[in-house]
Design an enzyme around this catalytic site. Structure first.
Site, PDB file in Angstrom:
ATOM      1  N   ASP A  13      21.354  -6.734  55.324  1.00 23.75           N
ATOM      2  CA  ASP A  13      22.097  -6.598  54.177  1.00 23.75           C
ATOM      3  C   ASP A  13      22.988  -7.930  53.794  1.00 23.75           C
ATOM      4  OD1 ASP A  13      22.657  -5.369  51.839  1.00 23.75           O
ATOM      5  OD2 ASP A  13      24.544  -4.340  52.669  1.00 23.75           O
ATOM      6  N   ASN A  61      15.845   1.185  46.540  1.00 17.85           N
ATOM      7  CA  ASN A  61      15.966  -0.268  45.950  1.00 17.85           C
ATOM      8  C   ASN A  61      14.978  -0.404  44.700  1.00 17.85           C
ATOM      9  OD1 ASN A  61      16.015  -1.921  49.488  1.00 17.85           O
ATOM     10  ND2 ASN A  61      17.699  -1.576  47.716  1.00 17.85           N
TER      11      ASN A  61
HETATM   12  C1  IPE Z   1      19.846  -1.229  52.455  1.00 17.94           C
HETATM   13  O1  IPE Z   1      20.618  -2.130  51.667  1.00 17.94           O
HETATM   14  C2  IPE Z   1      18.450  -1.675  52.383  1.00 17.94           C
HETATM   15  C3  IPE Z   1      18.040  -2.548  52.783  1.00 17.94           C
HETATM   16  C4  IPE Z   1      18.635  -3.463  53.720  1.00 17.94           C
HETATM   17  C5  IPE Z   1      16.571  -2.969  52.514  1.00 17.94           C
HETATM   18  P1  IPE Z   1      21.244  -1.941  50.295  1.00 17.94           P
HETATM   19  O2  IPE Z   1      21.879  -2.978  49.956  1.00 17.94           O
HETATM   20  O3  IPE Z   1      20.039  -1.282  49.487  1.00 17.94           O
HETATM   21  O4  IPE Z   1      22.003  -0.551  50.682  1.00 17.94           O
HETATM   22  P2  IPE Z   1      23.280  -0.081  49.869  1.00 17.94           P
HETATM   23  O5  IPE Z   1      22.920   0.097  48.545  1.00 17.94           O
HETATM   24  O6  IPE Z   1      24.539  -1.033  49.937  1.00 17.94           O
HETATM   25  O7  IPE Z   1      23.639   1.281  50.517  1.00 17.94           O
HETATM   26  C1  IPE Z   2      19.727  -6.977  51.415  1.00 15.36           C
HETATM   27  O1  IPE Z   2      20.446  -7.644  50.506  1.00 15.36           O
HETATM   28  C2  IPE Z   2      18.002  -7.290  50.982  1.00 15.36           C
HETATM   29  C3  IPE Z   2      17.586  -5.730  50.289  1.00 15.36           C
HETATM   30  C4  IPE Z   2      18.197  -4.536  50.102  1.00 15.36           C
HETATM   31  C5  IPE Z   2      16.405  -5.817  49.718  1.00 15.36           C
HETATM   32  P1  IPE Z   2      21.029  -7.167  49.193  1.00 15.36           P
HETATM   33  O2  IPE Z   2      20.197  -7.746  48.111  1.00 15.36           O
HETATM   34  O3  IPE Z   2      21.324  -5.807  49.495  1.00 15.36           O
HETATM   35  O4  IPE Z   2      22.484  -7.951  49.156  1.00 15.36           O
HETATM   36  P2  IPE Z   2      23.851  -7.725  48.634  1.00 15.36           P
HETATM   37  O5  IPE Z   2      24.125  -6.244  49.365  1.00 15.36           O
HETATM   38  O6  IPE Z   2      23.563  -7.250  47.226  1.00 15.36           O
HETATM   39  O7  IPE Z   2      24.890  -8.746  48.953  1.00 15.36           O
HETATM   40 MG    MG Z   3      23.186  -4.694  49.753  1.00 13.41          MG
END
Ligand code: IPE
Ligand code: IPE
Ligand code: MG
Length: 231
Positions: A13, A61
């Site tokens: 994340d 997502n």
């Molecule tokens: C979890 O991250 C999913 C992945 C890393 C693929 P998210 O950024 O989607 O999770 P939330 O929205 O903070 O729960």
């Molecule tokens: C994790 O990084 C990757 C995916 C969830 C695909 P994020 O895109 O969630 O990055 P933040 O949490 O918005 O910083």
């Molecule tokens: Mg995230």
């Protein structure tokens, strides 16, 4: 004391927040995040980890803007074009968990090609969770079970149920790492996390380093895992 975890999962994340800090678009964070997988996978394999499961795209997502989703769906191509040879050289096998239905054909075929090409590799299995949701995994397992057993009197055990999950062939999950300091599971590996040790680290995924992994694994080996019993 525990030995090196056989199965580690990572919620990668913070790509977006990291990019923002650099004054770059979110896609840049996703690109650097994908590139970082190479370093972490090779390190894990060198340390003796048998399975590394990475949360790449959740069933939630899809709520993101279409442009971001489409960038993420193209990342496997960028990643494997760049690193498939190195994965081969490091004897790393690629697999995928999640629902293939719903993913673009091109994404599935890129993943399938990497899975096929690396199928004989044995040092470590690198599992990408793509269009993965912990709840949908459990529902898929129940549906498969019901279609096999129907309404017989068969009494299911926990061990048997595990065989219907996407992770049936992998060792028990022992360690979960989440980067970026959000303290939640976000629908990842709900069943498998039952007794995993958890680490939440104050770094965004693109800056998570092999040394960070080493430190976490070394801390893990010092933890006393009681599983409800006594020392
Ligand atoms: C979890 O991250 C999913 C992945 C890393 C693929 P998210 O950024 O989607 O999770 P939330 O929205 O903070 O729960
Ligand atoms: C994790 O990084 C990757 C995916 C969830 C695909 P994020 O895109 O969630 O990055 P933040 O949490 O918005 O910083
Ligand atoms: Mg995230």
């Amino acid at each position: 004391m525990s030995s090196v975890p056989q199965h580690i999962a990572i919620i990668m994340d913070g790509n977006g927040r990291w990019a923002k800090e650099q004054g770059k678009p979110r896609s840049y964070g996703h690109l650097k995040g994908a590139e970082n997988i190479r370093n972490i996978a090779i390190k894990a394999s060198e340390m003796g980890v048998k399975v590394l499961t990475l949360y790449a795209f959740s069933t939630e997502n899809w709520k993101r803007p279409a442009e971001e989703v489409s960038y993420l769906m193209n990342l496997p191509k960028i990643f494997f074009d760049k690193y498939l040879e190195e994965l081969m050289a490091n004897d790393i096998r690629v697999q995928m968990i999640g629902r293939k239905e719903g993913l673009p054909e091109e994404t599935v075929s890129i993943l399938d090609r990497a899975i096929e090409k690396t199928a004989g590799n044995q040092s470590m299995t690198l599992v990408f969770a793509v269009n993965y949701g912990g709840r949908s995994e459990i529902v898929d397992a129940v549906n498969r079970y019901v279609s096999e057993y129907g309404n017989t009197e068969h009494q299911l055990t926990e061990e048997e149920f595990g065989k219907y999950l996407y992770t049936a062939d992998y060792p028990e999950l022992e360690l979960l790492i989440r980067t970026s300091l959000d303290y939640r599971i976000s629908n990842f590996l709900l069943w498998q996390l039952s007794y995993a040790e958890m680490y939440f680290i104050d770094k965004y995924w693109p800056e998570f380093s092999p040394e960070d992994l080493e430190k976490i694994i070394s801390d893990f080996t010092g933890r006393h895992r009681r599983f409800g019993g006594l020392e």
